[in-house]
Design an enzyme around this catalytic site. Structure first.
Site, PDB file in Angstrom:
ATOM      1  N   TYR A   1      45.616 -25.888  44.573  1.00 35.99           N
ATOM      2  CA  TYR A   1      44.189 -25.598  44.475  1.00 35.99           C
ATOM      3  C   TYR A   1      43.901 -24.120  44.228  1.00 35.99           C
ATOM      4  O   TYR A   1      42.774 -23.772  43.868  1.00 35.99           O
ATOM      5  CB  TYR A   1      43.456 -26.029  45.756  1.00 35.99           C
ATOM      6  CG  TYR A   1      43.542 -27.492  46.102  1.00 35.99           C
ATOM      7  CD1 TYR A   1      44.078 -28.438  45.220  1.00 35.99           C
ATOM      8  CD2 TYR A   1      43.101 -27.945  47.343  1.00 35.99           C
ATOM      9  CE1 TYR A   1      44.170 -29.772  45.565  1.00 35.99           C
ATOM     10  CE2 TYR A   1      43.178 -29.284  47.690  1.00 35.99           C
ATOM     11  CZ  TYR A   1      43.718 -30.189  46.803  1.00 35.99           C
ATOM     12  OH  TYR A   1      43.801 -31.513  47.150  1.00 35.99           O
TER      13      TYR A   1
ATOM     14  N   HIS B   1      52.436 -33.313  48.060  1.00 37.74           N
ATOM     15  CA  HIS B   1      51.164 -33.554  47.366  1.00 37.74           C
ATOM     16  C   HIS B   1      51.239 -34.788  46.458  1.00 37.74           C
ATOM     17  O   HIS B   1      50.321 -35.609  46.440  1.00 37.74           O
ATOM     18  CB  HIS B   1      50.788 -32.310  46.556  1.00 37.74           C
ATOM     19  CG  HIS B   1      49.346 -32.222  46.206  1.00 37.74           C
ATOM     20  ND1 HIS B   1      48.720 -31.035  45.913  1.00 37.74           N
ATOM     21  CD2 HIS B   1      48.381 -33.170  46.089  1.00 37.74           C
ATOM     22  CE1 HIS B   1      47.440 -31.249  45.640  1.00 37.74           C
ATOM     23  NE2 HIS B   1      47.216 -32.546  45.727  1.00 37.74           N
TER      24      HIS B   1
END
Length: 272
Positions: free
Chosen positions: A47, A105
């Protein structure tokens, strides 16, 4: 709403998702959420906002023991040494001594899952990650992690909302007492314009998004991390906790088509 208890940690049921928020917008959003009472902040190395979140956490007058911070390692960094480097970078940017939850992730094709989870388990044993888990794992991948590797998986973070059926993976997770953390819980904003949800919302003096969110949070062992950069949206999500859906509402939501997956990159696993 009571937090979820999993693998020795207490996971608040409603958190703040921060995907696609960066810089001052992200920092201000996290500061706002913490001021409103949020205590669960979700981020990831991908991110590119851990530094902004770290600044917000440092500025907030919230005791560390009250916070839950999740971060994640990107699939290209699943070799043991790369996990270590990624983790070190993450906690440095977050200005933390430890994270509460550290996740894979996305699964990577050809990954050495035993080696990756062993490395993450060492981080847990060192007290640098209080718990470890996965995201975007299918039943087959969960079985490998839980039954073959016997890793202490604290959650599986997956896309889940009123428009997507996840019953197959949820059945397995329930058998193994693995909570689900729902990302895109509002179907990337589409829940707000669904006519069935709007009708239910009108009955309760709420919004369609609040109905969609409360439907998730009413389910056993489900947490949700809606992204919300505006204070008004963050407050609305908190207010959803007070909504009381009835059997008629749940029946109407159950009848909605549940075949819409909005997050499926080219490297995603073969979904169940």
């Amino acid at each position: 709403m009571d937090p979820l208890q999993t693998q020795g940690i207490s996971l608040p049921r409603l958190g703040l998702g921060t995907f696609r928020m960066q810089g001052d917008i992200c920092r201000e959003a996290v500061e706002s959420a913490l001021a409103l009472g949020y205590r669960h902040i979700d981020t990831a190395e991908m991110y590119a906002n851990e530094d902004a979140i770290g600044a917000a956490l440092s500025a907030a007058n919230v005791p560390r023991r009250e916070l839950h911070v999740t971060s994640k390692v990107w699939p290209e960094n699943l070799a043991p040494d790369a996990i270590r480097r990624a983790f070190d970078n993450s906690i440095k940017k977050l200005k933390l001594d430890f994270v509460d939850l550290y996740l894979i992730h996305w699964p990577a094709r050809g990954m050495n899952l035993p080696a990756a989870l062993e490395t993450m388990l060492k981080l847990k044993e060192e007290g640098r990650a209080r718990a470890i888990g996965v995201a975007n794992f299918t039943v087959a991948l969960l079985k490998q992690a839980v039954e073959e590797i016997k890793a202490p998986i604290a959650c599986n973070q997956i896309e889940y909302h009123v428009m997507l059926d996840q019953s197959k993976v949820m059945r397995y997770m329930a058998e193994k007492s693995i909570p689900l953390v729902a990302y895109c819980p509002l179907a990337q904003g589409r829940a707000a314009s669904d006519q069935t949800l709007i009708a239910i919302a009108n009955k309760h003096g709420a919004t369609a998004a609040q109905v969609a969110l409360k439907w998730l949070l009413d389910q056993k062992d489900v947490a949700a991390i809606p992204k919300a950069s505006r204070r008004e949206s963050q407050q609305a999500n908190l207010d959803a906790l007070t909504l009381q859906l009835d059997d008629e509402d749940r029946k109407a939501i159950a009848a909605l088509p549940k075949d819409k997956r909005f997050v499926s990159p080219a490297f995603a696993p073969a979904w169940d």
